[in-house]
Design a protein around this motif. Structure first.
Motif, PDB file in Angstrom:
ATOM      1  N   ALA A 138       0.863  -1.170   0.000  1.00  0.00           N
ATOM      2  CA  ALA A 138       0.000   0.000   0.000  1.00  0.00           C
ATOM      3  C   ALA A 138       0.902   1.224   0.000  1.00  0.00           C
ATOM      4  N   ILE A 139       0.674   2.131  -0.931  1.00  0.00           N
ATOM      5  CA  ILE A 139       1.563   3.273  -1.147  1.00  0.00           C
ATOM      6  C   ILE A 139       0.944   4.517  -0.519  1.00  0.00           C
ATOM      7  N   ALA A 140       1.595   5.027   0.519  1.00  0.00           N
ATOM      8  CA  ALA A 140       1.036   6.149   1.280  1.00  0.00           C
ATOM      9  C   ALA A 140       0.993   7.430   0.459  1.00  0.00           C
ATOM     10  N   GLU A 141       1.999   7.666  -0.347  1.00  0.00           N
ATOM     11  CA  GLU A 141       2.137   8.928  -1.077  1.00  0.00           C
ATOM     12  C   GLU A 141       0.953   9.212  -1.989  1.00  0.00           C
ATOM     13  N   THR A 142       0.351   8.176  -2.551  1.00  0.00           N
ATOM     14  CA  THR A 142      -0.741   8.359  -3.505  1.00  0.00           C
ATOM     15  C   THR A 142      -2.042   7.698  -3.084  1.00  0.00           C
ATOM     16  N   GLY A 143      -2.049   6.984  -1.956  1.00  0.00           N
ATOM     17  CA  GLY A 143      -3.244   6.251  -1.564  1.00  0.00           C
ATOM     18  C   GLY A 143      -3.556   5.147  -2.551  1.00  0.00           C
ATOM     19  N   THR A 144      -2.570   4.312  -2.842  1.00  0.00           N
ATOM     20  CA  THR A 144      -2.680   3.296  -3.893  1.00  0.00           C
ATOM     21  C   THR A 144      -2.367   1.910  -3.341  1.00  0.00           C
ATOM     22  N   LEU A 145      -3.117   0.907  -3.807  1.00  0.00           N
ATOM     23  CA  LEU A 145      -2.825  -0.488  -3.502  1.00  0.00           C
ATOM     24  C   LEU A 145      -2.087  -1.102  -4.682  1.00  0.00           C
ATOM     25  N   ALA A 146      -1.088  -1.925  -4.403  1.00  0.00           N
ATOM     26  CA  ALA A 146      -0.387  -2.688  -5.435  1.00  0.00           C
ATOM     27  C   ALA A 146      -0.758  -4.149  -5.259  1.00  0.00           C
ATOM     28  N   LEU A 147      -1.378  -4.736  -6.288  1.00  0.00           N
ATOM     29  CA  LEU A 147      -1.847  -6.113  -6.243  1.00  0.00           C
ATOM     30  C   LEU A 147      -1.094  -6.928  -7.291  1.00  0.00           C
ATOM     31  N   PHE A 148      -0.318  -7.912  -6.842  1.00  0.00           N
ATOM     32  CA  PHE A 148       0.447  -8.769  -7.745  1.00  0.00           C
ATOM     33  C   PHE A 148      -0.383 -10.006  -8.074  1.00  0.00           C
ATOM     34  N   ALA A 149      -0.660 -10.233  -9.354  1.00  0.00           N
ATOM     35  CA  ALA A 149      -1.425 -11.403  -9.758  1.00  0.00           C
ATOM     36  C   ALA A 149      -0.616 -12.673  -9.520  1.00  0.00           C
ATOM     37  N   SER A 150      -1.309 -13.734  -9.084  1.00  0.00           N
ATOM     38  CA  SER A 150      -0.686 -15.033  -8.857  1.00  0.00           C
ATOM     39  C   SER A 150      -1.806 -16.065  -8.814  1.00  0.00           C
ATOM     40  N   PRO A 151      -1.481 -17.351  -8.731  1.00  0.00           N
ATOM     41  CA  PRO A 151      -2.554 -18.352  -8.643  1.00  0.00           C
ATOM     42  C   PRO A 151      -3.489 -18.139  -7.455  1.00  0.00           C
ATOM     43  N   GLU A 152      -3.003 -17.530  -6.381  1.00  0.00           N
ATOM     44  CA  GLU A 152      -3.844 -17.267  -5.200  1.00  0.00           C
ATOM     45  C   GLU A 152      -4.495 -15.888  -5.254  1.00  0.00           C
ATOM     46  N   HIS A 153      -3.991 -15.016  -6.118  1.00  0.00           N
ATOM     47  CA  HIS A 153      -4.444 -13.621  -6.180  1.00  0.00           C
ATOM     48  C   HIS A 153      -5.187 -13.383  -7.489  1.00  0.00           C
ATOM     49  N   GLY A 154      -6.416 -13.816  -7.566  1.00  0.00           N
ATOM     50  CA  GLY A 154      -7.185 -13.605  -8.791  1.00  0.00           C
ATOM     51  C   GLY A 154      -7.473 -12.133  -9.015  1.00  0.00           C
ATOM     52  N   ARG A 155      -7.214 -11.659 -10.232  1.00  0.00           N
ATOM     53  CA  ARG A 155      -7.426 -10.234 -10.530  1.00  0.00           C
ATOM     54  C   ARG A 155      -8.897  -9.833 -10.436  1.00  0.00           C
ATOM     55  N   VAL A 156      -9.792 -10.740 -10.829  1.00  0.00           N
ATOM     56  CA  VAL A 156     -11.205 -10.370 -10.892  1.00  0.00           C
ATOM     57  C   VAL A 156     -11.798 -10.122  -9.507  1.00  0.00           C
ATOM     58  N   VAL A 157     -11.155 -10.604  -8.455  1.00  0.00           N
ATOM     59  CA  VAL A 157     -11.688 -10.415  -7.099  1.00  0.00           C
ATOM     60  C   VAL A 157     -11.778  -8.927  -6.764  1.00  0.00           C
ATOM     61  N   SER A 158     -10.821  -8.141  -7.251  1.00  0.00           N
ATOM     62  CA  SER A 158     -10.822  -6.697  -6.980  1.00  0.00           C
ATOM     63  C   SER A 158     -11.442  -5.890  -8.108  1.00  0.00           C
ATOM     64  N   LEU A 159     -11.811  -6.540  -9.212  1.00  0.00           N
ATOM     65  CA  LEU A 159     -12.285  -5.815 -10.393  1.00  0.00           C
ATOM     66  C   LEU A 159     -13.783  -5.974 -10.655  1.00  0.00           C
ATOM     67  N   PHE A 160     -14.345  -7.156 -10.408  1.00  0.00           N
ATOM     68  CA  PHE A 160     -15.728  -7.413 -10.810  1.00  0.00           C
ATOM     69  C   PHE A 160     -16.779  -6.962  -9.806  1.00  0.00           C
ATOM     70  N   PRO A 161     -16.644  -7.302  -8.511  1.00  0.00           N
ATOM     71  CA  PRO A 161     -17.720  -6.945  -7.562  1.00  0.00           C
ATOM     72  C   PRO A 161     -17.902  -5.425  -7.440  1.00  0.00           C
ATOM     73  N   TRP A 162     -19.118  -5.015  -7.140  1.00  0.00           N
ATOM     74  CA  TRP A 162     -19.425  -3.588  -6.981  1.00  0.00           C
ATOM     75  C   TRP A 162     -18.772  -3.021  -5.721  1.00  0.00           C
ATOM     76  N   VAL A 163     -18.645  -3.848  -4.675  1.00  0.00           N
ATOM     77  CA  VAL A 163     -18.040  -3.424  -3.415  1.00  0.00           C
ATOM     78  C   VAL A 163     -16.709  -4.155  -3.250  1.00  0.00           C
ATOM     79  N   TYR A 164     -15.675  -3.405  -2.931  1.00  0.00           N
ATOM     80  CA  TYR A 164     -14.339  -3.997  -2.776  1.00  0.00           C
ATOM     81  C   TYR A 164     -13.752  -3.593  -1.433  1.00  0.00           C
ATOM     82  N   LEU A 165     -13.209  -4.575  -0.718  1.00  0.00           N
ATOM     83  CA  LEU A 165     -12.559  -4.339   0.574  1.00  0.00           C
ATOM     84  C   LEU A 165     -11.137  -4.863   0.530  1.00  0.00           C
TER      85      LEU A 165
END
Length: 225
Positions: A138-165
């Motif tokens: 998590a990057i404090a300077e810009t308020g940004t999350l960095a998500l690295f795709a992997s077999p356990e880190h599906g990209r669609v989990v943060s992209l498809f649902p209307w609500v993201y946590l």
């Protein structure tokens, strides 16, 4: 050296800028290198980084804060009730299990699925209202999350649902983007590196800003202390 035409052009620009003559020589620079790599050995304190991240994320129309590990089940139940969640989706990582996320979703009356590489995962993600992940940085300077795709880190989990946590382990909070890119360069770039900065935003030709068209419209980021 510049030729006559170039000199005339530069002189014209200089006059428009209120200068007596053009600046032909490059200005002196105190430092040389990628911005942000300088003074990386002197990071800001943890509390300052937390405050900076929260301010920047909230300024981008997200909702950010801090949460203790013991409070996470209550946070999950609140979001499930507030957004009438029937199905939720999460990364297949140990942190979410340790935080009690699956149990909290189920106890709230919703279904919970952890990401795997099954063929039906994308179809399932489209049916989910809530997506839950941790983050790689998590990057404090810009308020940004960095998500690295992997077999356990599906990209669609943060992209498809209307609500993201996003639940952010506090040790993954860094001051600048350059630390993330340096880490990725040193340890190998993932197949996809996604940067999340607030909810999805789209501006049309009439400059009307619309939130949530191409991704989540409600985004929450809580730093786990």
């Amino acid at each position: 050296m510049v030729d006559e035409k170039e000199g005339a052009f530069l002189s014209h620009i200089a006059r428009r800028l209120g200068r007596s003559k053009p600046l032909i020589e490059a200005p002196q620079r105190k430092t040389v290198g990628v911005a942000g790599l300088v003074d990386m050995d002197s990071p800001q304190g943890k509390e300052e980084l937390i405050e900076q991240f929260i301010i920047n994320w909230n300024n981008l129309h997200g909702i950010a804060g801090t949460v203790y590990k013991s409070e996470i089940p209550g946070l999950i139940r609140k979001l499930v009730a507030e957004h009438s969640v029937q199905k939720a989706f999460g990364w297949n990582v140990t942190e979410l299990s340790e935080y009690g996320v699956p149990e909290a979703v189920v106890s709230s009356g919703a279904e919970y699925t952890a990401w795997t590489e099954r063929e039906d995962m994308i179809d399932l993600a489209e049916q989910c209202t809530l997506g839950i992940t941790t983050c790689d940085f998590a990057i404090a300077e810009t308020g940004t999350l960095a998500l690295f795709a992997s077999p356990e880190h599906g990209r669609v989990v943060s992209l498809f649902p209307w609500v993201y946590l996003a639940l952010i382990p506090v040790e993954r909070l860094v001051p600048r983007m350059t630390e993330v890119l340096s880490h990725a360069t040193e340890h190998g770039m993932p197949s996809s590196l996604n940067f999340v900065t607030g909810p999805s935003r789209t501006g049309d030709i009439e400059m009307v800003l619309t939130v949530g068209v191409h991704g989540p419209g409600k985004v929450y980021a809580y730093i786990v202390e």
